[in-house]
Design a protein around this motif. Structure first.
Motif, PDB file in Angstrom:
ATOM      1  N   VAL A 124       0.832  -1.207   0.000  1.00  0.00           N
ATOM      2  CA  VAL A 124       0.000   0.000   0.000  1.00  0.00           C
ATOM      3  C   VAL A 124       0.870   1.263   0.000  1.00  0.00           C
ATOM      4  N   MET A 125       0.880   1.953  -1.124  1.00  0.00           N
ATOM      5  CA  MET A 125       1.461   3.283  -1.247  1.00  0.00           C
ATOM      6  C   MET A 125       0.318   4.214  -1.623  1.00  0.00           C
ATOM      7  N   PHE A 126      -0.342   4.770  -0.626  1.00  0.00           N
ATOM      8  CA  PHE A 126      -1.671   5.342  -0.840  1.00  0.00           C
ATOM      9  C   PHE A 126      -1.898   6.425   0.207  1.00  0.00           C
ATOM     10  N   PRO A 127      -1.452   7.658  -0.028  1.00  0.00           N
ATOM     11  CA  PRO A 127      -1.633   8.730   0.954  1.00  0.00           C
ATOM     12  C   PRO A 127      -3.108   9.108   1.078  1.00  0.00           C
ATOM     13  N   ALA A 128      -3.669   8.853   2.246  1.00  0.00           N
ATOM     14  CA  ALA A 128      -5.089   9.119   2.467  1.00  0.00           C
ATOM     15  C   ALA A 128      -5.296   9.464   3.929  1.00  0.00           C
ATOM     16  N   ALA A 129      -6.456  10.036   4.227  1.00  0.00           N
ATOM     17  CA  ALA A 129      -6.726  10.458   5.604  1.00  0.00           C
ATOM     18  C   ALA A 129      -8.199  10.275   5.927  1.00  0.00           C
ATOM     19  N   HIS A 130      -8.452  10.069   7.224  1.00  0.00           N
ATOM     20  CA  HIS A 130      -9.821  10.008   7.741  1.00  0.00           C
ATOM     21  C   HIS A 130      -9.788  10.496   9.181  1.00  0.00           C
ATOM     22  N   VAL A 131     -10.281  11.704   9.399  1.00  0.00           N
ATOM     23  CA  VAL A 131     -10.301  12.250  10.759  1.00  0.00           C
ATOM     24  C   VAL A 131     -11.684  12.744  11.160  1.00  0.00           C
ATOM     25  N   GLU A 132     -12.649  12.679  10.242  1.00  0.00           N
ATOM     26  CA  GLU A 132     -14.003  13.194  10.508  1.00  0.00           C
ATOM     27  C   GLU A 132     -15.037  12.192  10.009  1.00  0.00           C
ATOM     28  N   PRO A 133     -16.075  11.891  10.779  1.00  0.00           N
ATOM     29  CA  PRO A 133     -17.092  10.946  10.319  1.00  0.00           C
ATOM     30  C   PRO A 133     -17.694  11.361   8.979  1.00  0.00           C
ATOM     31  N   GLY A 134     -17.807  10.402   8.083  1.00  0.00           N
ATOM     32  CA  GLY A 134     -18.418  10.651   6.790  1.00  0.00           C
ATOM     33  C   GLY A 134     -17.496  11.227   5.749  1.00  0.00           C
ATOM     34  N   VAL A 135     -16.230  11.484   6.115  1.00  0.00           N
ATOM     35  CA  VAL A 135     -15.298  12.161   5.213  1.00  0.00           C
ATOM     36  C   VAL A 135     -13.988  11.382   5.126  1.00  0.00           C
ATOM     37  N   VAL A 136     -13.489  11.211   3.910  1.00  0.00           N
ATOM     38  CA  VAL A 136     -12.154  10.668   3.686  1.00  0.00           C
ATOM     39  C   VAL A 136     -11.439  11.584   2.702  1.00  0.00           C
ATOM     40  N   GLN A 137     -10.123  11.545   2.741  1.00  0.00           N
ATOM     41  CA  GLN A 137      -9.324  12.392   1.849  1.00  0.00           C
ATOM     42  C   GLN A 137      -8.318  11.545   1.084  1.00  0.00           C
ATOM     43  N   TRP A 183       8.075  -6.775  -1.100  1.00  0.00           N
ATOM     44  CA  TRP A 183       7.709  -5.361  -1.190  1.00  0.00           C
ATOM     45  C   TRP A 183       7.032  -4.890   0.094  1.00  0.00           C
ATOM     46  N   LYS A 184       6.233  -5.757   0.672  1.00  0.00           N
ATOM     47  CA  LYS A 184       5.558  -5.367   1.913  1.00  0.00           C
ATOM     48  C   LYS A 184       6.544  -5.223   3.074  1.00  0.00           C
ATOM     49  N   TYR A 185       7.593  -6.010   3.084  1.00  0.00           N
ATOM     50  CA  TYR A 185       8.600  -5.828   4.134  1.00  0.00           C
ATOM     51  C   TYR A 185       9.353  -4.509   3.952  1.00  0.00           C
ATOM     52  N   ARG A 186       9.588  -4.092   2.718  1.00  0.00           N
ATOM     53  CA  ARG A 186      10.188  -2.766   2.503  1.00  0.00           C
ATOM     54  C   ARG A 186       9.253  -1.673   3.011  1.00  0.00           C
ATOM     55  N   LYS A 187       7.959  -1.823   2.740  1.00  0.00           N
ATOM     56  CA  LYS A 187       7.006  -0.833   3.246  1.00  0.00           C
ATOM     57  C   LYS A 187       6.962  -0.869   4.770  1.00  0.00           C
TER      58      LYS A 187
END
Length: 325
Positions: A124-137, A183-187
């Motif tokens: 997983v190389m996937f910059p994302a965020a979730h800090v508020e209900p109902g919202v993802v970035q 690859w996952k061990y590198r991550k």
């Protein structure tokens, strides 16, 4: 191909929204206030390209969502939540159901393989965020992430290729890989810094946090070598990611720092450190080598989550002093 995405936070929410928008049958599984918010008003997805609200179906459990023949289950919860999630999943899903671990760490696939015969790992190389209900970035645009996939423990098959194709149709870069765990061990080595940022904050005026980060990662490399684990080298990994992820600023963007920072911001009471830094500690103990830096960072991060302290509550200079003692 239908997707049941188990865990609708940052990764699962953005991935599910993009697969839904690409025309796939998607069912999200969420919980708590986030579940209620998405049910009430859809899933709001914010990114550098703008904001959309996606009417993706959402459910509170695998039993409610249903897992039918031909479905692919994608696990996107944090690793500490995987054992309970798998128990709930096995009650309604056939053991041959494909289970795809779009998760950091290297323990989830082994847990899943105890219960399901077709398990896949995703780096997983996937910059994302979730800090508020109902919202993802989604923080990267135009490509939201890299999701290379392979069968666990090794190999690739038609299902893996089909999932990679679906990810690509949804806008991700995704390649089938026979050696996905390398690859996952590198991550994993990269993710050893998650707890450091959660504890010390994203700002590092005196460079102390960078020193702590270097210590935990060097220790991680040494432990993986002692354990005889084959890991993709840093140069190959950099070349794979080069020029793909771009993260321009946008209004309302959540604070930097990664998923562990977000766990503290949301006050969840738990953090993934036991399955990131803790993986290095476990391997060190199994192979008789030291891992004091990862052990200390792991323990402090778990306490910070349990006591619901804010990110950046531990001065990096103090942490560095303890590691040098």
């Amino acid at each position: 191909m239908a997707f049941v995405i188990y865990g609708a936070g940052a990764i699962g929410g953005v991935l599910g929204a993009r697969l839904h928008s690409a025309g796939f049958d998607v069912r999200l599984i969420a919980r708590g206030a986030h579940l209620s918010a998405v049910r009430a008003g859809g899933l709001r997805v914010e990114s550098p390209e703008g904001t959309t609200t996606v009417p993706v179906p959402v459910y509170g459990s695998p039993a409610e969502a249903g897992v039918e023949a031909g479905d692919v289950v994608i696990l996107t919860m944090k690793s500490q939540d995987t054992p309970a999630a798998l128990e709930a999943l096995r009650a309604v899903a056939d053991p041959s159901t494909p289970v795809v671990c779009v998760q950091n760490g290297v323990a989830n696939e082994r847990l899943a393989l105890r219960l399901f015969s077709h398990v896949y790992g995703v780096c997983v190389m996937f910059p994302a965020a979730h800090v508020e209900p109902g919202v993802v970035q989604a923080r990267s645009a135009p490509t939201p992430g890299i999701l290379d996939i392979g069968r666990y423990p090794a190999g690739i098959d038609d299902t893996g290729r089909s999932v990679a194709g679906a990810f690509a149709k949804a806008g991700f870069v995704s390649e089938p890989r026979e050696d996905i765990m390398r690859w996952k061990y590198r991550k994993l080595v990269m993710n050893l810094g998650n707890a450091v940022t959660a504890l010390c904050g994203a700002d590092d005026p005196d460079g102390a946090a960078a020193e702590v980060l270097a210590l935990v990662r060097a220790e991680g490399e040494a432990v993986l070598a002692a354990a005889g684990i084959d890991v993709v080298d840093e140069q190959t990994d950099r070349e794979r990611r080069a020029g793909i992820l771009r993260m321009p600023a946008f209004e309302g963007r959540a604070p930097d720092g990664g998923s562990s920072v977000q766990s503290l911001l949301r006050g969840t009471g738990s953090i993934e450190a036991d399955y990131l830094n803790g993986e290095i500690v476990l391997l060190a103990r199994l192979h008789g080598v030291p891992a004091p830096a990862n052990d200390l960072v792991r323990q402090l991060a778990v306490v910070a989550a349990r006591e619901r302290v804010a990110p950046g509550s531990v001065p990096a200079s103090e942490l560095l002093e303890r590691l040098r003692a």
